[in-house]
Design an enzyme around this catalytic site. Structure first.
Site, mmCIF file in Angstrom:
data_model
loop_
_atom_site.group_PDB
_atom_site.id
_atom_site.type_symbol
_atom_site.label_atom_id
_atom_site.label_comp_id
_atom_site.label_asym_id
_atom_site.label_seq_id
_atom_site.Cartn_x
_atom_site.Cartn_y
_atom_site.Cartn_z
ATOM 1 N N ARG A 1 -2.455 0.974 1.221
ATOM 2 C CA ARG A 1 -2.610 -0.473 0.379
ATOM 3 C C ARG A 1 -4.187 -0.774 -0.064
ATOM 4 N NH1 ARG A 1 1.844 0.218 3.230
ATOM 5 N NH2 ARG A 1 3.625 -1.063 3.013
ATOM 6 N N ARG B 1 13.767 12.811 -2.106
ATOM 7 C CA ARG B 1 14.017 11.537 -1.382
ATOM 8 C C ARG B 1 14.386 10.342 -2.325
ATOM 9 N NH1 ARG B 1 9.041 10.477 2.311
ATOM 10 N NH2 ARG B 1 10.335 8.700 3.196
ATOM 11 N N SER C 1 13.219 -1.750 3.763
ATOM 12 C CA SER C 1 11.987 -0.823 3.417
ATOM 13 C C SER C 1 10.668 -1.615 3.145
ATOM 14 C CB SER C 1 12.355 0.166 2.449
ATOM 15 O OG SER C 1 11.431 0.683 1.989
ATOM 16 N N ASP D 1 9.004 5.142 12.058
ATOM 17 C CA ASP D 1 8.042 6.436 12.273
ATOM 18 C C ASP D 1 8.014 6.872 13.742
ATOM 19 O OD1 ASP D 1 7.750 6.241 9.499
ATOM 20 O OD2 ASP D 1 6.059 5.242 9.706
ATOM 21 N N LYS E 1 13.671 10.789 5.490
ATOM 22 C CA LYS E 1 12.342 10.725 5.622
ATOM 23 C C LYS E 1 11.751 12.150 5.047
ATOM 24 C CE LYS E 1 11.746 6.517 6.875
ATOM 25 N NZ LYS E 1 11.125 5.439 6.272
ATOM 26 N N ARG F 1 15.097 13.444 10.114
ATOM 27 C CA ARG F 1 14.536 13.580 11.312
ATOM 28 C C ARG F 1 15.643 13.396 12.449
ATOM 29 N NH1 ARG F 1 9.148 9.777 9.752
ATOM 30 N NH2 ARG F 1 8.085 11.563 9.107
ATOM 31 N N ARG G 1 5.565 14.280 11.577
ATOM 32 C CA ARG G 1 5.942 13.626 13.041
ATOM 33 C C ARG G 1 6.696 14.306 13.855
ATOM 34 N NH1 ARG G 1 3.210 9.033 12.086
ATOM 35 N NH2 ARG G 1 3.352 8.204 9.994
HETATM 36 C C1 S3P Z 1 5.672 2.918 5.238
HETATM 37 C C2 S3P Z 1 7.100 2.494 5.384
HETATM 38 C C3 S3P Z 1 8.205 3.049 5.988
HETATM 39 C C4 S3P Z 1 7.218 4.331 6.891
HETATM 40 C C5 S3P Z 1 6.471 5.045 6.092
HETATM 41 C C6 S3P Z 1 5.499 4.005 5.623
HETATM 42 C C7 S3P Z 1 4.830 1.832 4.337
HETATM 43 O O1 S3P Z 1 9.131 3.671 5.010
HETATM 44 O O2 S3P Z 1 8.528 5.226 7.306
HETATM 45 O O3 S3P Z 1 5.969 5.950 7.133
HETATM 46 O O4 S3P Z 1 3.432 2.249 4.352
HETATM 47 O O5 S3P Z 1 5.350 0.903 3.626
HETATM 48 P P1 S3P Z 1 10.324 2.650 4.439
HETATM 49 O O6 S3P Z 1 9.611 1.550 3.880
HETATM 50 O O7 S3P Z 1 10.854 3.548 3.314
HETATM 51 O O8 S3P Z 1 11.149 2.556 5.606
#
Ligand code: S3P
Length: 435
Positions: free
Chosen positions: A24, A119, A163, A323, A350, A354, A395
């Site tokens: 970000r 994905r 998400s 995670d 993922k 997982r 992971r």
């Molecule tokens: C993340 C959000 C999660 C997480 C990923 C990082 C992020 O995924 O599993 O490792 O940085 O916004 P989802 O938003 O698809 O659940």
């Protein structure tokens, strides 16, 4: 990678920058006006993919060790890339950049590795299309060809899955939309909201009552401007989780993990481990760039006294420790009554499936484990060293490296190098603190 059983882990360590926050920081400072210095930027391969994509979109980025300098181009100042944008293994890179590209006046193609190309992307294609972008994707999977539009239409959207990547994607598109966009969802990590506000965006978070209880509502004003402001990235709590579980379960352990990100939408792993009897304390909490950070002290125990009558982890908390579930499963093998994880079907989409990966590897170590469509149950088990498959998933590789510390005999992890996706220094760090 071969790993021997351990007696304890001890020391004071500082882990690399948080992966979610680093993605970000790079993207938002590219969309800002002015230059940003970002300290403790993640060393992860995923975040390097984000930097590469941004460079291919015409953003100047300079790196000095873990500090990066980003010259912002503004919300619509990106250049049409001369080649496909390679997101590697990184879902966050692909989904967040899709939100940025939707609001540009050119087309671009996002590609990923074999795992990322499988994905689900319908979750971002649907809202971005509603906002006016055109996206071509076979079976709703990458490669994604995005034909941007500016301005986009604002949107009111209820997320079908909780998400943070999808929420962030829409918020970034919302920055290039006319007026205000609103997103409703069950709570997920809110780094995007906190950082966009820090950089000056008009963004509001509140809780509203819906048919299914209280949910998060975030709104963003498309007229917002982002102004460059230096950023410091806390250490990654998801990386810390491996050492927290290792120290918690190995008697005579004592570790301090310094300057860890403790955003309440990420600390569910600490709360769940504490409720299951782990000895974890948080020290020196403070706020840095809108995020809470602190030190985490963990002491080892041989037996755990759960503070809860149920060892079932399910419902809304799942999104906030998504995670950490592989390492939580490993913790489950060490506690009385084990534990059960439910409502975690998202784990199947993922970097690997997982649920299947955890169940398969636990079985190889002789653990008592049962698989469900939306989770698993693991009983207290005497683990035996075995050959583990990382399934190409960082992971999974790291969670089973920790399981190997608790096992009898040597464990081999095939494909352990994928740890670099989030934490390239993992095995080196482990080696330093293990006894
Ligand atoms: C993340 C959000 C999660 C997480 C990923 C990082 C992020 O995924 O599993 O490792 O940085 O916004 P989802 O938003 O698809 O659940």
């Amino acid at each position: 990678m071969k790993i021997q059983p351990a007696k304890s882990i001890n020391g004071k360590i500082t882990l690399p920058g948080d992966k979610s926050i680093s993605h970000r920081a790079a993207i938002f400072s590219a969309m800002a006006t002015g230059e940003t210095r970002i300290e403790n930027f993640a060393t992860s391969a995923d975040c390097a993919s984000t930097l590469n994509c941004l460079r291919n979109l015409g953003v100047e980025i300079r790196q000095e060790n873990s500090t990066i300098f980003v010259k912002g181009v503004g919300k619509t100042g990106f250049q049409k890339p001369s080649k496909n944008l390679d997101c590697g293994n990184s879902g966050t890179t692909m989904r967040l950049l899709a939100g940025v590209l939707a609001g540009q006046s050119f087309d671009a193609v996002l590609v990923g590795d074999e795992s990322l190309s499988k994905r689900p992307m319908k979750r971002i294609i649907e809202p971005l299309t509603k906002m006016g972008a055109k996206i071509e994707a076979e079976n709703f999977c990458a490669p994604l060809k995005i034909y941007g539009k500016n301005p986009l239409q604002s949107i009111f959207y209820k997320l079908p899955v909780p998400s943070a990547q999808v929420k962030s994607c829409i918020l970034l598109a919302g920055l290039n939309a006319e007026n205000k966009s609103e997103i409703q969802s069950a709570t997920s990590r809110n780094h995007t909201e906190l950082m966009l506000r820090y950089l000056g965006a008009e963004i509001e978070e509140k809780f509203v009552e819906a048919e299914d209880g209280f949910i998060q509502q975030v709104s963003i004003d498309g007229n917002s401007k982002l102004i460059a402001k230096n950023l410091q990235i806390p250490s990654d709590i998801s990386s810390a989780a491996f050492f927290i579980v290792a120290a918690a379960c190995l008697k005579d352990s004592e570790i301090v993990l310094e300057n860890v990100g403790l955003n309440p939408t990420r600390t569910a792993i600490v709360e769940v481990l504490q409720s299951l009897g782990a000895d974890i304390s948080v020290l020196n909490q403070k706020k840095v760039c809108n995020e809470i950070v602190g030190d985490v002290l963990v002491r080892g125990r041989t037996s755990f006294a759960p503070k809860t009558s149920s060892n079932i982890i399910s419902g809304d908390v799942i999104a906030n420790l998504i995670d950490e579930i592989p390492i939580l499963a490993v913790f489950g093998t060490q506690i009385e009554n084990g534990l059960e994880v439910r409502n975690a079907e998202e784990l199947r989409v993922k970097e690997s499936d997982r649920i299947a990966a955890v169940v398969e590897n636990l079985r190889r170590m002789n653990a008592d484990v049962e698989e469900f469509a939306d989770g698993f149950r693991v009983g207290k088990s005497d683990l035996k060293g075995a050959t583990m498959n990382s399934f190409g998933d960082h992971r999974i590789a790291m969670a089973f490296a920790v399981a190997a510390l608790f096992a009898k005999g040597e464990t081999k992890i095939v494909g352990a190098e994928c740890a670099k996706v989030s934490f390239p220094e993992f095995f080196q760090t482990l080696k330093k603190i293990v006894r």
